[in-house]
Design a protein around this motif. Structure first.
Motif, PDB file in Angstrom:
ATOM      1  N   PRO A 309     -55.311  62.761 -74.346  1.00 19.39           N
ATOM      2  CA  PRO A 309     -56.176  62.834 -73.292  1.00 19.39           C
ATOM      3  C   PRO A 309     -55.937  63.334 -71.838  1.00 19.39           C
ATOM      4  O   PRO A 309     -54.516  63.034 -71.541  1.00 19.39           O
ATOM      5  CB  PRO A 309     -56.757  61.265 -73.141  1.00 19.39           C
ATOM      6  CG  PRO A 309     -56.333  60.770 -74.346  1.00 19.39           C
ATOM      7  CD  PRO A 309     -55.078  61.527 -74.591  1.00 19.39           C
ATOM      8  N   THR A 310     -56.895  63.562 -70.917  1.00 21.13           N
ATOM      9  CA  THR A 310     -56.357  63.846 -69.464  1.00 21.13           C
ATOM     10  C   THR A 310     -57.560  63.082 -68.639  1.00 21.13           C
ATOM     11  O   THR A 310     -58.466  62.925 -69.371  1.00 21.13           O
ATOM     12  CB  THR A 310     -56.597  65.253 -69.162  1.00 21.13           C
ATOM     13  OG1 THR A 310     -57.789  65.843 -69.330  1.00 21.13           O
ATOM     14  CG2 THR A 310     -55.526  66.198 -69.887  1.00 21.13           C
ATOM     15  N   TRP A 311     -57.175  62.704 -67.626  1.00 22.04           N
ATOM     16  CA  TRP A 311     -58.065  62.115 -66.650  1.00 22.04           C
ATOM     17  C   TRP A 311     -57.834  62.590 -64.967  1.00 22.04           C
ATOM     18  O   TRP A 311     -57.020  62.855 -64.712  1.00 22.04           O
ATOM     19  CB  TRP A 311     -57.596  60.538 -66.616  1.00 22.04           C
ATOM     20  CG  TRP A 311     -57.901  59.884 -67.990  1.00 22.04           C
ATOM     21  CD1 TRP A 311     -56.573  59.661 -68.691  1.00 22.04           C
ATOM     22  CD2 TRP A 311     -59.024  59.389 -68.545  1.00 22.04           C
ATOM     23  NE1 TRP A 311     -56.938  59.188 -69.696  1.00 22.04           N
ATOM     24  CE2 TRP A 311     -58.400  58.820 -69.773  1.00 22.04           C
ATOM     25  CE3 TRP A 311     -60.357  59.338 -68.274  1.00 22.04           C
ATOM     26  CZ2 TRP A 311     -59.276  58.494 -70.970  1.00 22.04           C
ATOM     27  CZ3 TRP A 311     -60.931  58.854 -69.304  1.00 22.04           C
ATOM     28  CH2 TRP A 311     -60.667  58.444 -70.429  1.00 22.04           C
ATOM     29  N   VAL A 312     -59.047  62.922 -64.820  1.00 24.94           N
ATOM     30  CA  VAL A 312     -59.308  63.399 -63.330  1.00 24.94           C
ATOM     31  C   VAL A 312     -60.508  62.800 -62.674  1.00 24.94           C
ATOM     32  O   VAL A 312     -61.536  62.851 -63.219  1.00 24.94           O
ATOM     33  CB  VAL A 312     -59.355  65.019 -63.580  1.00 24.94           C
ATOM     34  CG1 VAL A 312     -60.523  65.480 -64.431  1.00 24.94           C
ATOM     35  CG2 VAL A 312     -59.449  65.641 -62.279  1.00 24.94           C
ATOM     36  N   LEU A 313     -60.107  62.699 -61.727  1.00 20.98           N
ATOM     37  CA  LEU A 313     -61.480  61.939 -60.634  1.00 20.98           C
ATOM     38  C   LEU A 313     -61.739  63.151 -59.565  1.00 20.98           C
ATOM     39  O   LEU A 313     -62.936  63.290 -59.142  1.00 20.98           O
ATOM     40  CB  LEU A 313     -60.907  60.696 -59.804  1.00 20.98           C
ATOM     41  CG  LEU A 313     -60.572  59.737 -60.813  1.00 20.98           C
ATOM     42  CD1 LEU A 313     -60.134  58.513 -59.990  1.00 20.98           C
ATOM     43  CD2 LEU A 313     -62.056  59.001 -61.368  1.00 20.98           C
ATOM     44  N   SER A 314     -60.711  64.000 -59.151  1.00 24.14           N
ATOM     45  CA  SER A 314     -61.172  64.922 -58.029  1.00 24.14           C
ATOM     46  C   SER A 314     -60.515  66.159 -58.332  1.00 24.14           C
ATOM     47  O   SER A 314     -59.410  66.332 -58.845  1.00 24.14           O
ATOM     48  CB  SER A 314     -60.758  64.330 -56.596  1.00 24.14           C
ATOM     49  OG  SER A 314     -61.582  63.220 -56.184  1.00 24.14           O
ATOM     50  N   ASN A 315     -61.062  67.254 -57.783  1.00 27.39           N
ATOM     51  CA  ASN A 315     -60.665  68.606 -57.863  1.00 27.39           C
ATOM     52  C   ASN A 315     -61.322  69.416 -56.782  1.00 27.39           C
ATOM     53  O   ASN A 315     -62.158  69.241 -55.971  1.00 27.39           O
ATOM     54  CB  ASN A 315     -60.604  69.037 -59.249  1.00 27.39           C
ATOM     55  CG  ASN A 315     -62.082  69.523 -59.893  1.00 27.39           C
ATOM     56  OD1 ASN A 315     -62.988  69.594 -59.053  1.00 27.39           O
ATOM     57  ND2 ASN A 315     -62.002  69.557 -61.291  1.00 27.39           N
ATOM     58  N   HIS A 316     -60.861  70.507 -56.831  1.00 29.07           N
ATOM     59  CA  HIS A 316     -61.514  71.595 -55.850  1.00 29.07           C
ATOM     60  C   HIS A 316     -62.860  72.043 -55.964  1.00 29.07           C
ATOM     61  O   HIS A 316     -63.444  72.909 -55.315  1.00 29.07           O
ATOM     62  CB  HIS A 316     -60.414  73.011 -55.616  1.00 29.07           C
ATOM     63  CG  HIS A 316     -60.619  73.514 -56.957  1.00 29.07           C
ATOM     64  ND1 HIS A 316     -60.171  73.406 -58.314  1.00 29.07           N
ATOM     65  CD2 HIS A 316     -61.156  74.991 -57.244  1.00 29.07           C
ATOM     66  CE1 HIS A 316     -60.374  74.153 -59.261  1.00 29.07           C
ATOM     67  NE2 HIS A 316     -60.994  74.954 -58.501  1.00 29.07           N
ATOM     68  N   ASP A 317     -63.560  71.493 -57.103  1.00 29.89           N
ATOM     69  CA  ASP A 317     -64.889  72.106 -57.402  1.00 29.89           C
ATOM     70  C   ASP A 317     -66.061  70.889 -57.318  1.00 29.89           C
ATOM     71  O   ASP A 317     -67.212  71.490 -57.298  1.00 29.89           O
ATOM     72  CB  ASP A 317     -64.837  72.454 -59.006  1.00 29.89           C
ATOM     73  CG  ASP A 317     -64.306  73.769 -59.183  1.00 29.89           C
ATOM     74  OD1 ASP A 317     -64.170  74.424 -58.318  1.00 29.89           O
ATOM     75  OD2 ASP A 317     -63.788  73.907 -60.393  1.00 29.89           O
ATOM     76  N   ASN A 318     -65.672  69.690 -57.047  1.00 28.63           N
ATOM     77  CA  ASN A 318     -66.354  68.491 -57.000  1.00 28.63           C
ATOM     78  C   ASN A 318     -66.027  67.727 -55.732  1.00 28.63           C
ATOM     79  O   ASN A 318     -65.066  67.635 -55.020  1.00 28.63           O
ATOM     80  CB  ASN A 318     -66.187  67.760 -58.083  1.00 28.63           C
ATOM     81  CG  ASN A 318     -66.635  68.500 -59.406  1.00 28.63           C
ATOM     82  OD1 ASN A 318     -67.977  68.741 -59.943  1.00 28.63           O
ATOM     83  ND2 ASN A 318     -65.796  68.952 -60.244  1.00 28.63           N
TER      84      ASN A 318
END
Ligand code: GLC
Length: 507
Positions: A309-318
């Protein structure tokens, strides 16, 4: 094999917003290079750099006009090579962003394709007959109410673009397109990159009939529709290109399908993506029930396939999670979650500073998708220019920049920046946190509790999304290794957790 991409933590850099050394108000590769000590001090393992290719910047670099060169705004190929060398010298891996679904309309391939119906590159893109008043199907383009088709008056056909009209979709059914795009991968692999983040990779295979979409998804074909079997064969071939190289070169796919079961299929049988983004957790509210469901779903869908799995809370699209969740206490507790779940965490530059989205006045908004706020420049110090050279940056600074910058927070051991560092270091020292098994533990409804174990190494993690204190009794004696607010670290765990608190416990 070290499988560094399983145990490691990836840090996303949006190059326009990271650090400017040229004085034009836009970040550049030399700026990234000047901040590598920050990343090493923090304790991340790899960087993913969003696009820095030549581009007319209609989608800020996701519209590529040359896959094998650096846009002068960001520097040169020599700057890239120097960045890669410096990263490798510091033990940091480098992933570059690869944009295979579409090019810019200014890419020479498209310019040639649109010249005439007889052009040798005509079929490199998706052209269809029709009348100028009726597009070939009902799909709509991202970021607009307009059709995903643009009428080309010169050759009197429509071309497909899931995103902007300036981002025509490549036709991956054409063998020359496959070959040319594989060559773009080789260009960067030859230079020594450790892998790629692959933009909307699930979109490259398409149903050749391009049928109408059900009304509810016609507006988001790039998100909901493109889950076509052909993509899997294309991914296996791309994997083959990477495996022709020494070392562990990694494919991280942006599979923008909001169903984890669909996402899981893009790992193939270990012969497609190494890692895929899984966005449903990013859209989960700050509610333990919602998070529990997303975590269970991820374990249920991915584990049987051996898909990591991967986990992400923030990026350049949200919007940043600090902004979505509404307080620093929550952003801190969320960091505990992000860095201790089973899987590879992706951090977005600036979240270690607890940055909120910038408030961008109407007149300064530049993104057709309205994503300016999360792309605000990173403040590096407390001076008026905040460590950027010269001109006012291309977007306004985020809130609280006088205090919320890398230098000021670096001097405060109680800051969120130091919390990220403690979490990253705790993770590095614990096989259980890096690659161990995951097991849910009993806890009140509004507290997430889980155990991680690898051999004799064990950790327990508690994350409270409650408004008040909760009792969470555990078997055995545990001490607090990391607390999101720093309270009681190094001391015994007393069986209670505070509101919006996160705790990493060790035996
Ligand atoms: C991905 C990128 C986004 C871009 C889009 C089109 O979703 O993350 O920034 O606009 O693809 O390339």
């Amino acid at each position: 094999m070290s499988e560094w991409w399983k145990s490691g933590v990836v840090y996303q850099i949006y190059p326009r917003s990271f650090c400017d050394t040229s004085g034009d108000g836009v970040g550049d590769l030399a700026g990234i290079r000047s901040k590598l000590d920050h990343l090493v001090w923090l304790g991340v393992d790899a960087v993913w750099v969003s696009p820095f290719y030549r581009s007319p910047m209609k989608d800020f670099g996701y519209d590529v006009s040359d896959y094998c060169d650096v846009d002068p705004l960001f520097g040169s190929l020599a700057d890239f090579d120097a960045l890669l060398e410096d990263c490798h010298a510091r033990g940091l891996r480098v992933l570059v962003d690869w944009v295979p679904n579409h090019t810019s309309d200014r890419h020479p391939w498209f310019e040639e394709s649109r010249r005439s119906r007889e052009s040798a590159k005509r079929d490199w893109y998706v052209w269809r007959d029709g009348s100028p008043d009726r597009p070939p199907n009902n799909w709509r383009a991202a970021f607009s109410p307009d059709p995903a088709w643009t009428w080309d008056e010169t050759t009197r056909q429509w071309y497909l673009h899931l995103f902007l009209a300036e981002q025509p979709d490549l036709n991956w059914r054409h063998p020359e397109v496959v070959g040319a795009m594989h060559d773009t991968l080789r260009f960067w692999l030859d230079r020594g990159v450790d892998g790629f983040r692959m933009d909307v990779i699930h979109c490259i295979g398409k149903d050749p009939a391009l049928p109408d979409a059900p009304a509810e998804v016609a507006a988001i074909p790039w998100c909901a529709l493109n889950d076509h079997p052909e993509t899997h064969a294309l991914l296996r071939d791309i994997r083959g290109v990477l495996e022709g190289y020494e070392g562990e070169r990694v494919m991280v796919g942006e599979v923008y399908l909001l169903d984890t079961a669909q996402v899981a299929s893009y790992y193939g049988t270990g012969d497609e993506l190494h890692l895929s983004f899984n966005f449903p957790p990013l859209y989960a509210p700050w509610e333990a029930g919602a998070w529990r469901e997303r975590i269970d779903q991820t374990e249920r869908e991915l584990r049987p396939r051996d898909a990591w799995p991967t986990w992400v809370l923030s990026n350049h699209d949200n919007p940043r999670h600090r902004t979505r969740y509404g307080s620093e206490a929550r952003a801190r507790a969320a960091a505990v979650l992000l860095l201790t779940l089973r899987g590879t965490p992706f951090l977005y530059a600036g979240e270690e500073l607890g940055l909120e989205d910038a408030v961008v006045a109407e007149g300064r908004r530049v993104d057709p998708g309205g994503r300016d706020g999360c792309r605000a420049p990173i403040p590096w110090d407390g001076t008026p220019r905040r460590g950027w050279k010269g001109a006012e940056p291309w977007l306004p600074w985020p809130p609280e920049r006088e205090a919320r910058n890398a230098e000021t927070l670096g001097a405060d051991p109680g800051s969120i920046l130091h919390l990220y560092r403690r979490l990253l270091h705790a993770r590095r020292q614990s096989p259980a946190l890096q690659v161990g098994s995951w097991e849910a533990l009993d806890a009140p409804d509004d507290v997430l509790a889980y155990g991680r174990r690898e051999g004799g190494d064990r950790r327990v993690v508690l994350v409270s999304m409650a408004d008040t204190d909760r009792g969470v009794p555990l078997d055995g004696d545990w001490s607090i290794e990391v607390a999101s607010d720093g309270a009681g670290e190094g001391g015994p765990y007393e069986g209670r957790i505070g509101p919006d608190q996160g705790l990493v416990l060790r035996p």
